[in-house]
Design a protein around this motif. Structure first.
Motif, PDB file in Angstrom:
ATOM      1  N   UNK A 122      -9.568  45.598 -24.474  1.00 56.99           N
ATOM      2  CA  UNK A 122      -8.834  44.329 -24.539  1.00 56.99           C
ATOM      3  C   UNK A 122      -7.350  44.504 -24.245  1.00 56.99           C
ATOM      4  N   UNK A 123      -6.919  45.748 -24.003  1.00 57.90           N
ATOM      5  CA  UNK A 123      -5.525  45.999 -23.641  1.00 57.90           C
ATOM      6  C   UNK A 123      -4.575  46.134 -24.802  1.00 57.90           C
ATOM      7  N   UNK A 124      -5.096  46.289 -26.023  1.00 55.40           N
ATOM      8  CA  UNK A 124      -4.218  46.443 -27.195  1.00 55.40           C
ATOM      9  C   UNK A 124      -3.631  47.850 -27.221  1.00 55.40           C
ATOM     10  N   UNK A 125      -2.450  47.964 -27.857  1.00 52.60           N
ATOM     11  CA  UNK A 125      -1.728  49.228 -27.889  1.00 52.60           C
ATOM     12  C   UNK A 125      -1.265  49.548 -29.307  1.00 52.60           C
ATOM     13  N   UNK A 126      -1.035  50.823 -29.552  1.00 56.72           N
ATOM     14  CA  UNK A 126      -0.445  51.237 -30.824  1.00 56.72           C
ATOM     15  C   UNK A 126       0.913  50.570 -30.984  1.00 56.72           C
ATOM     16  N   UNK A 127       1.191  50.038 -32.166  1.00 56.01           N
ATOM     17  CA  UNK A 127       2.450  49.347 -32.423  1.00 56.01           C
ATOM     18  C   UNK A 127       2.328  47.838 -32.381  1.00 56.01           C
ATOM     19  N   UNK A 128       1.204  47.312 -31.840  1.00 60.78           N
ATOM     20  CA  UNK A 128       0.997  45.862 -31.825  1.00 60.78           C
ATOM     21  C   UNK A 128       0.841  45.354 -33.260  1.00 60.78           C
ATOM     22  N   UNK A 129       1.538  44.267 -33.569  1.00 59.62           N
ATOM     23  CA  UNK A 129       1.416  43.642 -34.896  1.00 59.62           C
ATOM     24  C   UNK A 129       0.459  42.466 -34.801  1.00 59.62           C
ATOM     25  N   UNK A 130      -0.661  42.548 -35.511  1.00 59.68           N
ATOM     26  CA  UNK A 130      -1.640  41.458 -35.500  1.00 59.68           C
ATOM     27  C   UNK A 130      -1.211  40.413 -36.521  1.00 59.68           C
ATOM     28  N   UNK A 131      -1.111  39.158 -36.074  1.00 55.73           N
ATOM     29  CA  UNK A 131      -0.641  38.082 -36.956  1.00 55.73           C
ATOM     30  C   UNK A 131      -1.745  37.102 -37.346  1.00 55.73           C
ATOM     31  N   UNK A 132      -2.731  36.919 -36.449  1.00 50.37           N
ATOM     32  CA  UNK A 132      -3.825  35.981 -36.715  1.00 50.37           C
ATOM     33  C   UNK A 132      -5.135  36.597 -36.242  1.00 50.37           C
ATOM     34  N   UNK A 133      -6.170  36.512 -37.078  1.00 47.75           N
ATOM     35  CA  UNK A 133      -7.516  36.935 -36.704  1.00 47.75           C
ATOM     36  C   UNK A 133      -8.436  35.736 -36.895  1.00 47.75           C
ATOM     37  N   UNK A 154     -21.327  42.560 -30.268  1.00 47.58           N
ATOM     38  CA  UNK A 154     -21.134  41.518 -29.256  1.00 47.58           C
ATOM     39  C   UNK A 154     -20.485  40.238 -29.792  1.00 47.58           C
ATOM     40  N   UNK A 155     -20.086  40.251 -31.075  1.00 52.22           N
ATOM     41  CA  UNK A 155     -19.329  39.123 -31.611  1.00 52.22           C
ATOM     42  C   UNK A 155     -17.927  39.127 -30.988  1.00 52.22           C
ATOM     43  N   UNK A 156     -17.438  37.954 -30.601  1.00 52.08           N
ATOM     44  CA  UNK A 156     -16.089  37.846 -30.038  1.00 52.08           C
ATOM     45  C   UNK A 156     -15.108  37.441 -31.133  1.00 52.08           C
ATOM     46  N   UNK A 157     -14.049  38.218 -31.269  1.00 51.69           N
ATOM     47  CA  UNK A 157     -13.005  37.936 -32.250  1.00 51.69           C
ATOM     48  C   UNK A 157     -11.713  37.634 -31.504  1.00 51.69           C
ATOM     49  N   UNK A 158     -11.146  36.473 -31.757  1.00 54.89           N
ATOM     50  CA  UNK A 158      -9.877  36.090 -31.132  1.00 54.89           C
ATOM     51  C   UNK A 158      -8.722  36.449 -32.058  1.00 54.89           C
ATOM     52  N   UNK A 166       7.233  39.666 -28.356  1.00 56.36           N
ATOM     53  CA  UNK A 166       6.569  38.588 -27.618  1.00 56.36           C
ATOM     54  C   UNK A 166       5.182  38.332 -28.199  1.00 56.36           C
ATOM     55  N   UNK A 167       4.843  37.048 -28.379  1.00 58.58           N
ATOM     56  CA  UNK A 167       3.535  36.673 -28.905  1.00 58.58           C
ATOM     57  C   UNK A 167       2.483  36.719 -27.793  1.00 58.58           C
ATOM     58  N   UNK A 168       1.308  37.241 -28.135  1.00 55.04           N
ATOM     59  CA  UNK A 168       0.213  37.369 -27.168  1.00 55.04           C
ATOM     60  C   UNK A 168      -1.114  36.984 -27.825  1.00 55.04           C
ATOM     61  N   UNK A 169      -2.112  36.707 -27.000  1.00 52.77           N
ATOM     62  CA  UNK A 169      -3.469  36.414 -27.464  1.00 52.77           C
ATOM     63  C   UNK A 169      -4.437  37.392 -26.818  1.00 52.77           C
ATOM     64  N   UNK A 170      -5.522  37.672 -27.522  1.00 54.03           N
ATOM     65  CA  UNK A 170      -6.552  38.550 -26.972  1.00 54.03           C
ATOM     66  C   UNK A 170      -7.904  38.193 -27.574  1.00 54.03           C
TER      67      UNK A 170
END
Length: 540
Positions: A122-133, A154-158, A166-170
């Motif tokens: 999904x392109x996530x990197x070390x240091x990313x701060x997750x704010x919403x699951x 196979x469950x999709x988690x947004x 910068x805020x991002x979505x995945x």
């Protein structure tokens, strides 16, 4: 609940239940029953009558964990979520995103990304701060956020996350994640097998065995077993790994408890793979539990030379509703008869800390060939490397994530490199600037003690009279820390290099780098290539 009520609640609980943990059930049945009745009534009364809404599950979880803190760090309560994590550690398998998640200062970060798994895809990197699951805002979520990143395959988690402000979505598609006990092994240029064992789950011995046989098939005639940073795990797997190198029927570890049913001697049960191959085991201050059993037993049996830095047996007992308590039921003893526990949890200092045994209190024991080894201070290597001992400053900067956060900055200066950059003196100077800009404290014990003294002085209204002396002490401490920081330059740059390698090339790339560049590995190779010197460490 208010802090005051919580504190009062903990004190009441400790007072009512301390005897339940510390005394014999048979001899004090009435006292145990009495204290449980008092606690049950108190718990019910507080939850029914407290002015604000209470969460009984959270209260009980906090209360039990605080009670057990008074014993030792290894006797802990597992709620349902903790039990699940414990199972993952012992099997190495789960369904999730494939990343190390850390909560610090109320925020949730990705500490490490595992190659090829969902977070990586999904392109996530070390240091990313997750704010919403999903629809859960983590700012208001006090439970273990990593549980929200697990589920059916196979469950999709947004998720929403912040990267470099910068805020991002995945969207992450969950998959099965397998964490190997042996994440890396290779044949070094001098026919030395190099095997990294990172944890003792239920496949540890089979993975070590398979790696060893493969490398022997390629010509390996010497072995380096790297147990650094290995926190331990299953005791039986430690015995099975020793069994690869020592004869069947050899006692590896003995456990002794006040409850006779927990007294056991663990012996090797199979025929070994290789009784002759020279072995060097590399350990450090984070090699614990089963790692100490393996290194201590191979040392006592004169089967391996232990190199590196100096480094309680528990059993999970099932409770109701899927919970467990992991109790320190025994102390473990290596074949020579020594107990290598470094801290005495039955005696505490004035701050409630376990007392570290002094070297003059250690007892001498003999290995199979008559060499002298000592108890009480962890496993002491046969060869210690002063240059690889962790400095107080570097240790503090690692614990408060200053090194990790600066490595994140360095990474995003060149995020598309195919290999980690070589760091220079200029990078170290930038790190020193970074510390000042971010107002990062070293958090050493000296610094904490000085702050505590100042806070006490303020409470007692004597701060103005000692202001000058306090400022002078702070200035002297700052000067000392700056000197210590400069003295640790090489160590800090090495740490940052290894962190960056992990980001660019994942853990496999890091182990590949260490196999060629790490001082302990190089020293181990030198020793294995000098058979007379190697044997001299195994003889009286």
């Amino acid at each position: 609940m208010t802090k005051f009520l919580k504190k009062k609640y903990y004190i009441t609980l400790l007072a009512s239940l301390f005897l339940f943990v510390g005394v014999s059930f048979k001899s004090d049945f009435f006292e145990i029953a009495k204290q449980i009745e008092i606690f049950t009534l108190m718990f019910k009364t507080v939850n029914q009558n407290y002015v604000d809404e209470t969460n009984p599950g959270e209260l009980m979880n906090i209360a039990i964990k605080n009670m057990l803190q008074d014993l030792d760090p290894y006797t802990v309560f597992f709620n349902e979520q903790d039990v699940q994590k414990f199972k993952i550690n012992n099997t190495g398998e789960y369904t999730g995103i494939g990343a190390m998640v850390q909560r610090k200062n109320g925020k949730v970060y990705l500490k490490e990304i595992y190659k090829g798994f969902p977070a990586d895809k999904a392109g996530l990197k070390a240091g990313d701060e997750i704010t919403v699951i999903g629809d859960v805002n983590l700012q208001d979520y006090k439970e273990d956020a990593s549980q929200l990143l697990r589920g059916a395959k196979n469950t999709t988690v947004n998720i929403q996350y912040i990267r470099q402000g910068k805020k991002n979505n995945a969207s992450i598609v969950l998959d099965e994640v397998e964490i190997k006990s042996v994440p890396y092994y290779t044949l070094l240029s001098d026919n030395t097998a190099y095997i990294v064992l990172s944890k003792f789950n239920d496949r540890a011995s089979s993975e070590v065995k398979n790696a060893l046989l493969e490398l022997k098939g390629k010509g390996a005639n010497k072995l380096i077993l790297d147990l650094r940073q290995n926190p331990g795990g299953l005791l039986q797997e430690a015995v099975n790994i020793c069994n690869l190198f020592v004869p069947k029927g050899e006692v590896i570890v003995t456990t002794k408890s006040k409850n006779p049913k927990h007294n056991n001697s663990y012996k090797t049960e199979r025929e070994p793979i290789d009784l002759e191959i020279p072995i060097v085991v590399v350990i450090d201050g984070k090699s614990a539990s089963a790692s100490e059993i393996v290194s201590g037993a191979l040392q006592d049996l004169d089967r391996a030379v232990i190199v590196g830095a100096r480094s309680l047996v528990q059993r999970p007992l099932n409770l109701s509703y899927g919970t467990q308590v992991k109790v320190t039921i025994s102390r473990y003893y290596t074949p020579s008869g020594r107990c290598i526990q470094a801290l005495d949890y039955s005696h505490k200092d004035e701050n409630g800390k376990a007392i570290k045994k002094n070297a003059n209190e250690f007892n001498a024991f003999k290995t199979k060939s008559g060499r002298i080894v000592y108890d009480g201070g962890g496993v002491k290597p046969d060869i210690e490397f002063e240059e690889t001992k962790k400095s107080t400053v570097a240790d503090a900067l690692e614990k408060n994530d200053a090194l990790f956060n600066f490595a994140t900055q360095l990474y995003y200066k060149n995020p598309n490199l195919t290999e980690a950059p070589k760091l220079t003196d200029a990078d170290f100077e930038q790190f020193k600037i970074f510390l000042k800009q971010e107002n990062i404290n070293f958090d050493t014990q000296t610094e904490k003690s000085i702050k505590n003294v100042w806070e006490t002085a303020q409470k007692e209204s004597i701060d103005t009279s000692i202001q000058q002396e306090y400022n002078a002490l702070l200035t002297a401490l700052q000067r000392q820390q700056e000197n210590a920081l400069s003295a640790s330059k090489k160590e800090i740059l090495n740490w940052l290099t290894e962190d960056l390698i992990t980001r660019y090339l994942y853990k496999e790339g890091l182990y590949n780098y260490l196999s060629k560049n790490n001082l302990e590995v190089q020293k181990a190779q030198e020793l294995l290539n000098n058979s007379s010197k190697y044997m001299s460490y195994l003889k009286k």
